[in-house]
Design a protein around this motif. Structure first.
Motif, PDB file in Angstrom:
ATOM      1  N   VAL A   1       0.743  -1.252  -0.203  1.00 23.72           N
ATOM      2  CA  VAL A   1       0.046  -0.012   0.004  1.00 23.72           C
ATOM      3  C   VAL A   1       0.877   1.396   0.008  1.00 23.72           C
ATOM      4  N   GLY A   2       0.231   2.401  -0.518  1.00 25.67           N
ATOM      5  CA  GLY A   2       0.970   3.455  -0.479  1.00 25.67           C
ATOM      6  C   GLY A   2       0.500   4.507  -1.686  1.00 25.67           C
ATOM      7  N   PRO A   3       0.851   5.960  -1.412  1.00 27.01           N
ATOM      8  CA  PRO A   3       0.022   6.752  -2.408  1.00 27.01           C
ATOM      9  C   PRO A   3       0.521   6.278  -3.976  1.00 27.01           C
ATOM     10  N   SER A   4       0.037   7.107  -5.004  1.00 25.70           N
ATOM     11  CA  SER A   4       0.337   7.033  -6.340  1.00 25.70           C
ATOM     12  C   SER A   4       1.787   7.631  -6.236  1.00 25.70           C
ATOM     13  N   GLY A   5       2.521   6.815  -7.117  1.00 26.32           N
ATOM     14  CA  GLY A   5       4.046   7.154  -7.601  1.00 26.32           C
ATOM     15  C   GLY A   5       4.890   7.111  -6.411  1.00 26.32           C
ATOM     16  N   SER A   6       4.351   6.241  -5.449  1.00 25.85           N
ATOM     17  CA  SER A   6       5.412   5.957  -4.315  1.00 25.85           C
ATOM     18  C   SER A   6       6.569   4.824  -4.854  1.00 25.85           C
TER      19      SER A   6
ATOM     20  N   LEU B   1      -5.794  -0.187   1.172  1.00 26.10           N
ATOM     21  CA  LEU B   1      -5.574  -0.529   2.372  1.00 26.10           C
ATOM     22  C   LEU B   1      -6.591  -1.630   3.138  1.00 26.10           C
ATOM     23  N   GLU B   2      -7.854  -1.484   3.033  1.00 31.99           N
ATOM     24  CA  GLU B   2      -8.858  -1.991   3.397  1.00 31.99           C
ATOM     25  C   GLU B   2      -9.003  -3.340   2.988  1.00 31.99           C
TER      26      GLU B   2
ATOM     27  N   THR C   1      -1.804 -11.443   4.914  1.00 29.41           N
ATOM     28  CA  THR C   1      -0.971 -11.945   6.158  1.00 29.41           C
ATOM     29  C   THR C   1      -0.081 -10.705   6.486  1.00 29.41           C
ATOM     30  N   ARG C   2       0.322 -10.028   5.699  1.00 27.87           N
ATOM     31  CA  ARG C   2       1.390  -8.979   5.937  1.00 27.87           C
ATOM     32  C   ARG C   2       1.117  -7.740   4.855  1.00 27.87           C
ATOM     33  N   ILE C   3       1.553  -6.596   5.339  1.00 31.69           N
ATOM     34  CA  ILE C   3       1.407  -5.357   4.812  1.00 31.69           C
ATOM     35  C   ILE C   3       2.654  -4.589   4.516  1.00 31.69           C
ATOM     36  N   TRP C   4       2.942  -4.291   3.427  1.00 32.55           N
ATOM     37  CA  TRP C   4       4.207  -3.251   3.397  1.00 32.55           C
ATOM     38  C   TRP C   4       3.695  -2.047   2.971  1.00 32.55           C
ATOM     39  N   GLY C   5       4.244  -1.043   3.850  1.00 33.27           N
ATOM     40  CA  GLY C   5       3.955   0.599   3.355  1.00 33.27           C
ATOM     41  C   GLY C   5       5.067   0.772   2.602  1.00 33.27           C
ATOM     42  N   ILE C   6       4.770   1.581   1.437  1.00 34.03           N
ATOM     43  CA  ILE C   6       5.810   2.207   0.607  1.00 34.03           C
ATOM     44  C   ILE C   6       5.412   3.496   0.396  1.00 34.03           C
TER      45      ILE C   6
END
Length: 241
Positions: free
Chosen positions: A35-40, A206-207, A214-219
Motif C-alpha cells: 500500500v502507498g500513495p500514487s507514485g510511491s 488498504l482496507e 497476512t502481511r502489509i508493506w507500506g511504501i
C-alpha cells in the motif's frame, strides 16, 4: 525464504531514486499487500520482485539460491517462477481461456510447438486442472473477450501457475472490478498461498490488504515505511503513507 537487500532503482538523467535501499525478508506461502500513495514506487517494487525491471543495486535470494547478486536483471531461469500480473492482464481476446493458458506453456518449452500449435496432453490436462481449481472449467472454451474482468484475472493466474510460478506479483489485480469479482480474485490468490504455498505480493487498497493479507508493506517515496504482520495498522502508521 525470500530475501531482498539494498534494492535500489535509479532512473533518468537526474538519477531519481524510484526505489531506495529496500530490505525485505519473507516466507513462501505469505500473501502480502503493498500500500502507498500514487507514485510511491509500488509497481516498480513488484516489477523488481518479478524480474521485469532491472535493479540498480541489490541482492535477491530465493530458497537459498542467488537470483541477483549486485543489481541487474537476474537469472533467466527464474523468470517463469516469478510472475507479474498487470492491472489488465494481457490475453489474446480472440482465443479461448484454455488457449490463453496454453500459449504461455508452449512458449516456455519449444518454439516449434509454439509455431505449429501442437500441445502435449499433459500440458492440456495441467491447464484444465488449473481452470477447474479456480472455477473456470465451464469457461475453458469461451473466448477471453467474452469473459468478465474477474474471470480474465483468474485466467492470467492460471497461466502463471502453468508456467510454474512460485511468486506472483499482482499490480492492482482488482481495480475496476465489482465487489463479487474482487472477492473471487482475492480469495483465489489467498487459496494459492494457503493450499499451494505460493507467495503473492499484491498492490491493494488498504482496507482489502487488511482483510485478505497476512502481511502489509507500506511504501512511500520509494522506501519501505513499515512491514506489519498479523494485525491492522495504527493511525500513526497510516499517516506515514
Amino acid at each position: 525464504m525470500i530475501e531482498v537487500s539494498q534494492l535500489s532503482v535509479v532512473a533518468g538523467a537526474d538519477k531519481r531514486k524510484i526505489i531506495d535501499q529496500v530490505h525485505l525478508r519473507f516466507e513462501q506461502g505469505e500473501m502480502i499487500g503493498v500500500v502507498g500513495p500514487s507514485g510511491s514506487g509500488k509497481s516498480t517494487l513488484l516489477r523488481c520482485l518479478a524480474l521485469r525491471t532491472p535493479w540498480t543495486t541489490g541482492r535477491y535470494t530465493f530458497e537459498g539460491k542467488e537470483v541477483i547478486k549486485s543489481g541487474g536483471r537476474g537469472s533467466s531461469e527464474y523468470r517463469s517462477k516469478f510472475a507479474y500480473l498487470e492491472q489488465s492482464p494481457e490475453l489474446n481476446l480472440q482465443k479461448t481461456a484454455l488457449k490463453n493458458v496454453l500459449i504461455g506453456q508452449a512458449g516456455q518449452t519449444s518454439w516449434i510447438r509454439r509455431l505449429t500449435g501442437s500441445i502435449r496432453s499433459d500440458d492440456y490436462m495441467g491447464a484444465m486442472d488449473e481452470l477447474e481449481k479456480f472455477g473456470l472449467l465451464d469457461k475453458a472454451h469461451v473466448q477471453a473477450g467474452k469473459l468478465s474482468g474477474g474471470e480474465r484475472q483468474r485466467v492470467a493466474i492460471c497461466r502463471a501457475l502453468v508456467h510454474g510460478a512460485k511468486l506472483i506479483a499482482a499490480d492492482e489485480p482488482v481495480i475496476g472490478l465489482d465487489k463479487y469479482a474482487t472477492e473471487k480474485v482475492l480469495t483465489t490468490l489467498k487459496e494459492l498461498c494457503t493450499n499451494d504455498k505460493s507467495t503473492v505480493v499484491a498492490v491493494l487498497p488498504l482496507e482489502l490488504a487488511e482483510q485478505y493479507c497476512t502481511r502489509i508493506w507500506g511504501i512511500n517515496e520509494g522506501r519501505l515505511q513499515w512491514d506489519i504482520k498479523g494485525r491492522r495498522l495504527t493511525q500513526e502508521e497510516k499517516q506515514l503513507i
